[in-house]
Each structure stands twice: as C-alpha cells, then as structure tokens.
Design a protein around this motif. Sequence first.
Motif, PDB file in Angstrom:
ATOM      1  N   ARG A 191       0.861  -1.198   0.000  1.00 59.37           N
ATOM      2  CA  ARG A 191       0.000   0.000   0.000  1.00 59.37           C
ATOM      3  C   ARG A 191       0.895   1.245   0.000  1.00 59.37           C
ATOM      4  O   ARG A 191       1.833   1.328   0.763  1.00 59.37           O
ATOM      5  N   PRO A 192       0.628   2.174  -0.920  1.00 64.26           N
ATOM      6  CA  PRO A 192       1.500   3.371  -0.963  1.00 64.26           C
ATOM      7  C   PRO A 192       1.318   4.164   0.329  1.00 64.26           C
ATOM      8  O   PRO A 192       0.227   4.562   0.675  1.00 64.26           O
ATOM      9  N   VAL A 222       1.714   7.449   1.996  1.00 65.92           N
ATOM     10  CA  VAL A 222       1.957   8.841   1.614  1.00 65.92           C
ATOM     11  C   VAL A 222       2.344   9.614   2.869  1.00 65.92           C
ATOM     12  O   VAL A 222       1.615   9.594   3.850  1.00 65.92           O
ATOM     13  N   VAL A 223       3.538  10.215   2.859  1.00 67.91           N
ATOM     14  CA  VAL A 223       3.928  11.039   4.012  1.00 67.91           C
ATOM     15  C   VAL A 223       3.723  12.510   3.631  1.00 67.91           C
ATOM     16  O   VAL A 223       4.278  12.975   2.643  1.00 67.91           O
ATOM     17  N   HIS A 224       2.897  13.179   4.401  1.00 74.42           N
ATOM     18  CA  HIS A 224       2.640  14.605   4.109  1.00 74.42           C
ATOM     19  C   HIS A 224       3.557  15.435   4.991  1.00 74.42           C
ATOM     20  O   HIS A 224       3.426  15.421   6.217  1.00 74.42           O
ATOM     21  N   ASP A 225       4.501  16.137   4.354  1.00 73.80           N
ATOM     22  CA  ASP A 225       5.435  16.916   5.177  1.00 73.80           C
ATOM     23  C   ASP A 225       5.042  18.391   5.230  1.00 73.80           C
ATOM     24  O   ASP A 225       5.754  19.200   5.776  1.00 73.80           O
ATOM     25  N   GLU A 226       3.862  18.706   4.643  1.00 73.79           N
ATOM     26  CA  GLU A 226       3.418  20.112   4.690  1.00 73.79           C
ATOM     27  C   GLU A 226       2.268  20.261   5.679  1.00 73.79           C
ATOM     28  O   GLU A 226       1.532  19.306   5.932  1.00 73.79           O
ATOM     29  N   LEU A 227       2.098  21.473   6.162  1.00 70.44           N
ATOM     30  CA  LEU A 227       1.036  21.701   7.170  1.00 70.44           C
ATOM     31  C   LEU A 227      -0.317  21.696   6.479  1.00 70.44           C
ATOM     32  O   LEU A 227      -0.403  22.035   5.298  1.00 70.44           O
TER      33      LEU A 227
END
Lengths: 10, 198
Positions: A2-3, A5-10
């Motif tokens: 499963r991909p 997804v890391v969100h590094d933005e606020l």
Amino acid sequence: ARPVVVHDEL
Amino acid sequence: MNIFRLTGDLAHLLAIIILLLKIWKTRSCAGISGKSQILFAIVYTTRYLDLVTTYVSAYNTLMKIFFLASSYATLYLIYIKFKATYDHNHDTFRIEFLILPAFILALLINHAFTFLEVLWTFSIYLESVAILPQLFMVSKTGEAESITSHYLFALGSYRALYILNWIYRYATEVHYDLIAIVAGIVQTVLYCDFFYLY
C-alpha cells in the motif's frame, strides 16, 4: 504494497 | 522547507493570531463566521491526526499543535465566552453542504484508501471551501471590519504562497501533490474576489 503517503506540509 | 512555504505558514499563523486578538481585545465576535471556524477546526483535526503516528520535524509538530489549539480556542471564544455577541442571523451558511461533498469526494479521489489518507484528503478539500461561510457573511452584512479584512487577507495569502511553494518544489525536488495543488488553487481563487474588494 500500500503506498504510504507522508505529508510533510502543514 | 522553502521561503514560500515558510512565509505561507507565517501568514497563516498571523491570520489566526489576528482573529484571536480581535475577538479577545474587543470581547466580541461580531462579523466573524463561527461556521467557518468550525470548518477550520474540522480541517486541522482531520489533517493532523498523523501527529501521533508520523514525526516530520519539531517545527511541523509545533505548528500543528498551535493550529489545533488556536482553532478550538477560537471556537470557545465564539460559542461560549462571547456567545452573546455571535451574529446568528448573518452566519447562516449550511456547512453540511460543504462537509458532505468534501467527504464523498475524498472517498472517490485520494492517494490511498486508508483511514488517515482519506481524512487528510477530506481536510484538504474542506479547507478549500472553509472560508465560504465567512465570505458569505461579509457579503450579507455588506462590510467587513478592517481587522476582519486583514485576517482574510493573511488567510488568503497563506495558500497563495503555498502555490508558489508547490511550483518551487516541482522545479527543484520534482515533488508535487495534485490533490493539494488543485484544492489550493480553488481556495485562493475564492479569496480573489475578496482581494479585489480589499
């Protein structure tokens, strides 16, 4: 795989 | 991190502080849409659930905590502390017509069909329309106090600066997130007619 997804933005 | 995203986050921080100070100092939330603030609290809550699972940086964690705390503090001021000054009659936007479509769209178009990712996507879609009740209220009352205008200008600038950040990241890191970009453009466009008046 499963991909994880890391969100590094606020 | 780049200058566009940093100034964007600072504009966002400024907007939140302007609003909190305005309500606290004037001890009134007249002209402020409580419904938009409810939407923002939902946006931060559904977007920052990863606070407990993913550590990006101290800055990232601190800002998320501040945004969560300030959004609930604003709700407290509007709906509890200065409840008497809340303008029910002009804050009439049906926010369920924003929440439901955003949630359904998040179920259909997302990066991964997982609990956290669908909620993150929902928060991105919801944020792009979260200011509508406030803009609707300003148009109904026909005027916005100067401080409310500064708040809206800072809030509108934040996502406009994020668009520059996305262009910069695409050019330098070949990184882009189409969901965030499309929603961010919609969000900024919604402010444009207000900016025009501003």
